[in-house]
Design an enzyme around this catalytic site. Structure first.
Site, PDB file in Angstrom:
ATOM      1  N   LEU A  54       0.900  -1.181   0.022  1.00 35.03           N
ATOM      2  CA  LEU A  54       0.071  -0.105   0.057  1.00 35.03           C
ATOM      3  C   LEU A  54       1.046   1.145  -0.049  1.00 35.03           C
ATOM      4  O   LEU A  54       1.762   1.169   0.669  1.00 35.03           O
ATOM      5  CB  LEU A  54      -1.120   0.015   1.374  1.00 35.03           C
ATOM      6  CG  LEU A  54      -2.263  -0.443   1.109  1.00 35.03           C
ATOM      7  CD1 LEU A  54      -3.038  -0.408   2.557  1.00 35.03           C
ATOM      8  CD2 LEU A  54      -3.243  -0.067   0.113  1.00 35.03           C
ATOM      9  N   ASP A  55       0.578   2.117  -0.828  1.00 35.35           N
ATOM     10  CA  ASP A  55       1.296   3.583  -0.974  1.00 35.35           C
ATOM     11  C   ASP A  55       1.457   4.285   0.421  1.00 35.35           C
ATOM     12  O   ASP A  55       0.575   4.056   0.982  1.00 35.35           O
ATOM     13  CB  ASP A  55       1.100   4.342  -2.079  1.00 35.35           C
ATOM     14  CG  ASP A  55       1.025   3.728  -3.479  1.00 35.35           C
ATOM     15  OD1 ASP A  55       2.023   3.036  -3.580  1.00 35.35           O
ATOM     16  OD2 ASP A  55       0.158   4.228  -4.192  1.00 35.35           O
ATOM     17  N   ARG A  56       2.523   4.894   0.733  1.00 37.22           N
ATOM     18  CA  ARG A  56       2.512   5.588   1.978  1.00 37.22           C
ATOM     19  C   ARG A  56       1.590   6.596   2.235  1.00 37.22           C
ATOM     20  O   ARG A  56       0.937   6.817   3.317  1.00 37.22           O
ATOM     21  CB  ARG A  56       3.952   6.357   1.702  1.00 37.22           C
ATOM     22  CG  ARG A  56       4.389   6.977   3.182  1.00 37.22           C
ATOM     23  CD  ARG A  56       5.689   7.617   3.043  1.00 37.22           C
ATOM     24  NE  ARG A  56       5.975   8.729   3.729  1.00 37.22           N
ATOM     25  CZ  ARG A  56       6.785   9.730   3.342  1.00 37.22           C
ATOM     26  NH1 ARG A  56       7.816   9.583   2.360  1.00 37.22           N
ATOM     27  NH2 ARG A  56       6.832  10.961   4.066  1.00 37.22           N
ATOM     28  N   SER A  59      -1.692   5.821   1.217  1.00 41.56           N
ATOM     29  CA  SER A  59      -2.736   5.034   1.350  1.00 41.56           C
ATOM     30  C   SER A  59      -3.016   4.392   2.721  1.00 41.56           C
ATOM     31  O   SER A  59      -1.929   4.298   3.195  1.00 41.56           O
ATOM     32  CB  SER A  59      -2.842   4.126   0.133  1.00 41.56           C
ATOM     33  OG  SER A  59      -2.769   4.624  -0.975  1.00 41.56           O
ATOM     34  N   ARG A 111       0.014   2.698  -8.180  1.00 41.30           N
ATOM     35  CA  ARG A 111      -1.181   3.575  -7.719  1.00 41.30           C
ATOM     36  C   ARG A 111      -2.296   3.567  -8.796  1.00 41.30           C
ATOM     37  O   ARG A 111      -2.652   4.877  -9.158  1.00 41.30           O
ATOM     38  CB  ARG A 111      -0.264   5.110  -8.132  1.00 41.30           C
ATOM     39  CG  ARG A 111       0.867   5.174  -7.169  1.00 41.30           C
ATOM     40  CD  ARG A 111       1.637   6.226  -7.006  1.00 41.30           C
ATOM     41  NE  ARG A 111       0.793   7.427  -6.690  1.00 41.30           N
ATOM     42  CZ  ARG A 111       0.608   7.761  -5.351  1.00 41.30           C
ATOM     43  NH1 ARG A 111       1.247   7.161  -4.394  1.00 41.30           N
ATOM     44  NH2 ARG A 111      -0.092   8.963  -5.160  1.00 41.30           N
TER      45      ARG A 111
END
Length: 179
Positions: free
Chosen positions: A43-45, A47, A142
């Site tokens: 999971l992106d930072r 998110s 993303r």
């Protein structure tokens, strides 16, 4: 076999160490002290939400590898209110720079009862925001953010709520449970 369901807060890296310099960013090791588990996917930072961690390599591959097409559901706060045409485009698959996405399931939802985000999203008085539930079966970099931008509704907040059969239900931000 160990399986951990972690509610990853905003601004936390989906790894146990920070390879950046200086190493001052928050990582999984600030929340989880279970040896031998690794994230199944990322999971992106910026998110939030469900991140699965396991010590089982085969399970990790089944969760993370797009060839298994495990559904992932995101609750997405977007700028504006997507009309039926925007939702239809997401359902059909949208064209991104790296090619078309697979068809997604999408619906408008009421604002969910979530924990406060720190820092809060930016709010613009002249532009409304709304929420959608978006389910995809692939996991490009993303991707959800790029999909909503492709239909002219940039993502303001992104929370992964479900991966396959596992959900965030009852797990506070920054907390984890063993499944």
């Amino acid at each position: 076999m160990t399986l951990i369901l972690f509610n990853k807060p905003y601004d936390v890296l989906s790894q146990f160490t920070d390879r950046g310099a200086p190493a001052t960013r928050t990582t999984l090791s600030d929340f989880i002290a279970v040896p031998g588990v690794y994230p199944a996917g990322r999971l992106d930072r910026d998110s939030e939400g469900l991140l699965l961690l396991t010590d089982d390599g085969r399970l990790q591959a089944r969760i993370a590898d797009p060839k298994f097409k495990l559904p992932k559901t995101y609750w997405v706060q977007v700028e504006g209110v997507p009309d039926d045409a925007a939702l239809a485009a997401l359902r059909d698959g949208v064209m991104l720079k790296d090619g078309p996405t697979r068809p997604a399931q999408v619906e408008r939802i009421d604002p969910p009862a979530l924990w406060p985000r720190t820092p809060p999203i930016r709010v613009r008085a002249s532009i409304p925001d709304s929420w959608i539930a978006l389910t995809i079966r692939e996991g490009r970099n993303r991707q959800v953010r790029r999909m909503t931008a492709a239909v002219a509704h940039p993502t303001l907040r992104l929370v992964r709520w479900r991966v396959g059969e596992w959900t965030l239900d009852g797990i506070d931000s920054g907390a984890w449970v063993a499944a």
